[in-house]
Scaffold this active site. Structure first.
Site, PDB file in Angstrom:
ATOM      1  CG  HIS A   1      37.349  35.206  36.544  1.00 13.72           C
ATOM      2  ND1 HIS A   1      36.490  36.049  35.747  1.00 13.72           N
ATOM      3  CD2 HIS A   1      38.528  35.250  35.784  1.00 13.72           C
ATOM      4  CE1 HIS A   1      37.057  36.825  34.947  1.00 13.72           C
ATOM      5  NE2 HIS A   1      38.320  36.224  34.856  1.00 13.72           N
TER       6      HIS A   1
ATOM      7  CG  ASP B   1      46.396  34.480  36.461  1.00 13.54           C
ATOM      8  OD1 ASP B   1      45.534  35.313  36.584  1.00 13.54           O
ATOM      9  OD2 ASP B   1      47.363  34.733  35.712  1.00 13.54           O
TER      10      ASP B   1
HETATM   11  C1  SDX Z   1      42.831  37.516  36.096  1.00 15.09           C
HETATM   12  O1  SDX Z   1      38.806  40.238  35.022  1.00 15.09           O
HETATM   13  C2  SDX Z   1      39.518  39.469  34.216  1.00 15.09           C
HETATM   14  O2  SDX Z   1      39.095  38.998  33.222  1.00 15.09           O
HETATM   15  C3  SDX Z   1      40.845  39.006  34.619  1.00 15.09           C
HETATM   16  C4  SDX Z   1      41.640  37.947  33.674  1.00 15.09           C
HETATM   17  C5  SDX Z   1      42.034  38.594  32.446  1.00 15.09           C
HETATM   18  O3  SDX Z   1      42.220  37.503  31.602  1.00 15.09           O
HETATM   19  O4  SDX Z   1      42.340  39.707  32.334  1.00 15.09           O
HETATM   20  O5  SDX Z   1      40.856  36.850  33.746  1.00 15.09           O
HETATM   21  C6  SDX Z   1      42.819  37.594  34.517  1.00 15.09           C
HETATM   22  O6  SDX Z   1      43.061  38.500  36.733  1.00 15.09           O
HETATM   23  C7  SDX Z   1      42.276  36.319  36.663  1.00 15.09           C
HETATM   24  C8  SDX Z   1      42.279  36.284  38.233  1.00 15.09           C
HETATM   25  C9  SDX Z   1      43.684  36.159  39.081  1.00 15.09           C
HETATM   26  N1  SDX Z   1      43.459  36.609  40.392  1.00 15.09           N
HETATM   27  C10 SDX Z   1      43.742  35.413  41.462  1.00 15.09           C
HETATM   28  O7  SDX Z   1      43.770  34.401  41.116  1.00 15.09           O
HETATM   29  C11 SDX Z   1      43.498  36.014  42.725  1.00 15.09           C
HETATM   30  C12 SDX Z   1      42.519  35.220  43.693  1.00 15.09           C
HETATM   31  N2  SDX Z   1      41.217  35.263  43.145  1.00 15.09           N
HETATM   32  C13 SDX Z   1      40.421  36.282  43.929  1.00 15.09           C
HETATM   33  O8  SDX Z   1      41.069  37.242  44.707  1.00 15.09           O
HETATM   34  C14 SDX Z   1      39.022  36.535  43.565  1.00 15.09           C
HETATM   35  O9  SDX Z   1      38.552  35.363  42.869  1.00 15.09           O
HETATM   36  C15 SDX Z   1      38.903  37.476  42.225  1.00 15.09           C
HETATM   37  C16 SDX Z   1      39.822  38.831  42.717  1.00 15.09           C
HETATM   38  C17 SDX Z   1      39.803  37.026  40.977  1.00 15.09           C
HETATM   39  C18 SDX Z   1      37.550  37.915  41.967  1.00 15.09           C
HETATM   40  O10 SDX Z   1      36.946  38.454  43.213  1.00 15.09           O
HETATM   41  P1  SDX Z   1      35.604  38.936  43.415  1.00 15.09           P
HETATM   42  O11 SDX Z   1      34.698  38.850  42.049  1.00 15.09           O
HETATM   43  O12 SDX Z   1      35.748  40.202  43.727  1.00 15.09           O
HETATM   44  O13 SDX Z   1      34.977  37.736  44.195  1.00 15.09           O
HETATM   45  P2  SDX Z   1      35.153  37.971  46.009  1.00 15.09           P
HETATM   46  O14 SDX Z   1      36.589  38.315  46.198  1.00 15.09           O
HETATM   47  O15 SDX Z   1      34.062  38.811  46.364  1.00 15.09           O
HETATM   48  O16 SDX Z   1      34.820  36.608  46.446  1.00 15.09           O
HETATM   49  C19 SDX Z   1      33.494  36.059  46.438  1.00 15.09           C
HETATM   50  C20 SDX Z   1      33.587  34.769  47.593  1.00 15.09           C
HETATM   51  C21 SDX Z   1      34.322  35.146  48.620  1.00 15.09           C
HETATM   52  O17 SDX Z   1      33.719  34.156  49.734  1.00 15.09           O
HETATM   53  P3  SDX Z   1      32.642  34.959  50.902  1.00 15.09           P
HETATM   54  O18 SDX Z   1      33.633  35.859  51.470  1.00 15.09           O
HETATM   55  O19 SDX Z   1      31.482  35.236  50.056  1.00 15.09           O
HETATM   56  O20 SDX Z   1      32.580  33.707  51.651  1.00 15.09           O
HETATM   57  O21 SDX Z   1      34.633  33.804  46.778  1.00 15.09           O
HETATM   58  C22 SDX Z   1      35.739  33.776  47.793  1.00 15.09           C
HETATM   59  C23 SDX Z   1      35.645  34.807  48.592  1.00 15.09           C
HETATM   60  O22 SDX Z   1      36.416  34.759  49.810  1.00 15.09           O
HETATM   61  N3  SDX Z   1      36.771  33.644  46.912  1.00 15.09           N
HETATM   62  C24 SDX Z   1      37.794  33.130  47.180  1.00 15.09           C
HETATM   63  C25 SDX Z   1      38.656  33.225  46.285  1.00 15.09           C
HETATM   64  N4  SDX Z   1      38.171  33.886  45.261  1.00 15.09           N
HETATM   65  C26 SDX Z   1      36.901  34.399  45.831  1.00 15.09           C
HETATM   66  N5  SDX Z   1      38.232  32.300  48.327  1.00 15.09           N
HETATM   67  C27 SDX Z   1      39.533  31.830  48.242  1.00 15.09           C
HETATM   68  N6  SDX Z   1      40.373  32.084  47.205  1.00 15.09           N
HETATM   69  C28 SDX Z   1      40.122  32.596  46.001  1.00 15.09           C
HETATM   70  N7  SDX Z   1      40.887  32.477  45.023  1.00 15.09           N
END
Ligand code: SDX
Length: 384
Positions: A270, A321
């Protein structure tokens, strides 16, 4: 030819670009407070745990729209207005019946919501439109699901809660108390969440002084994405893929494999929460209870195995989710409807933010740092 002798940009003159607007505070709001470190969420003064235990979705709608809880009379009035507005305009219903049965439910919802604008009385005003949108989204979702499965569309009842009526229209029979409470609690938990991508979209459209239907239609488009609201459907698809592996299903190996391939695992991580999403705490409990009651405990067990692996390997927690997927699955809802359910709840938060933006508006227009070429000489096409 006009002379433009523009200097090359000196990047040091410019502030750091916050990719994804990470950490940028663009508004003040009374709608919700999120503490990403402690894992706390407050809707207009009330902790999500308090609301989860006591509030109905309709009370949360009133709270978000008015920054206070309704008294008994106000709540009865809102319930009555919502019930009276559940029926769809005939042309919207015929669109739902005639569109491609294989269309994505979120795409049909986006189109149908956009159509609603053609049939409202323009003297009603935004407060009334917010009630119309909240009342009619469940009808749109249930009607399309019935139509695409070849079932008779079930007209909404003029009784019962939003949750009760939605399950009735979806299944063609009145739900029991437990199922209604499950759905109502899911609607409470998904209603509002600060400056998430779809709410930001809604406010950006509102800030141009566009209408509330355009703002909500745009927000639906944003929520549809798997990085946002579309994640719950993606979580269920992941678990069903595991199920297809039969006795070879191994959630730990699956999770590690995806991490090794640098693939994102839906339902985890998140932008704000750096600990357990407080909504996931409630959904996790519901997932355990419901999966055990409905013979799907293996889905809950796999979910817990994935959760532990993500924590051990990446120190990443589940978001709203992750467990909502198995909750909806356990009560018999088709996976590609999960984001629609998210939508019919979040419309309350979106419209609350629309009102807030409108009350203290300024056009939302950030800058972009141009890093392309300048002063190029023109060359006619035949010479390029
Ligand atoms: C919702 O914003 C809100 O409040 C949204 C929400 C709401 O109520 O409206 O809460 C609802 O949208 C929840 C999120 C649902 N999405 C997912 O589950 C999709 C999977 N999650 C990721 O894509 C990610 O965690 C995000 C998009 C939710 C957040 O992404 P960020 O803040 O841009 O973080 P990032 O992608 O830069 O990741 C930071 C690190 C990375 O590792 P490094 O490259 O630094 O080594 O964390 C890792 C990412 O690879 N990482 C994950 C991951 N989420 C972050 N690695 C594997 N799986 C994941 N899900």
């Amino acid at each position: 030819m006009a002379e433009h002798n523009l200097q090359k940009i000196d990047l040091s003159e410019y502030p750091h670009i916050n990719k994804g607007l990470d950490g940028i505070v663009a508004f003040s709001t009374t709608k919700s407070f999120i503490d990403g470190q402690s894992g706390d969420l407050i809707y207009s003064g009330y902790h999500i745990d308090t609301l989860a235990e006591n509030a109905t979705f309709e009370e949360v709608c009133f709270l978000l729209w008015n920054d206070r809880l309704p008294n008994k009379q106000e709540l009865d009035d809102l319930n009555k207005q919502l019930r009276n507005k559940r029926e769809l305009p005939e042309p919207v219903l015929s669109y739902i019946q005639s569109t491609n049965k294989k269309a994505e439910p979120m795409a049909v919802l986006r189109t149908a919501v956009s159509m609603l604008a053609d049939f409202v009385d323009e003297t009603e005003g935004d407060n009334s439109y917010a009630i119309t949108l909240t009342a009619q989204m469940p009808t749109i979702i249930a009607a399309f699901d019935r139509a695409r499965n070849g079932n008779e569309i079930v007209a909404p009842l003029n009784e019962g809660s939003t949750a009760f009526n939605f399950l009735y229209m979806l299944n063609g029979e009145k739900p029991g108390e437990a199922a209604e409470r499950t759905m109502d609690l899911c609607l409470v938990l998904h209603a509002e969440h600060g400056m998430n991508a779809s709410t930001f979209t809604c406010r950006t459209i509102c800030a141009t002084e566009s209408d509330i239907f355009s703002a909500v239609t745009g927000a639906i488009g944003a929520l549809k994405g798997p990085l946002h609201g579309g994640a719950n459907t993606a979580v269920m698809k992941t678990l069903l893929k595991l199920k297809d592996q039969g006795d070879d299903a191994d959630p730990v190996a699956f999770t590690k494999g995806k991490l090794d391939r640098k693939e994102k695992i839906m339902g985890f991580g998140h932008r704000v929460y750096k600990t357990f999403d407080p909504r996931a705490v409630h959904l996790r409990k519901m997932s355990k209870t419901l999966s055990e009651e409905t013979g799907h405990e293996y889905l809950y067990e796999w979910s817990e195995a994935m959760l532990k692996t993500m924590k051990d390997e990446k120190n990443i927690d589940p978001n709203v989710d992750f467990f909502s997927a198995t909750v909806y699955y356990s009560i018999g809802i088709q996976p590609d409807l999960y984001t629609c359910i998210f939508t019919m709840s979040r419309v309350s938060g979106w419209t609350a933010h629309y009102f807030e933006q409108k009350a203290n508006n300024r056009l939302i227009r950030p800058r972009a740092l141009y890093v392309g070429e300048k002063n190029l000489e023109w060359v006619p096409a035949e010479k390029r």
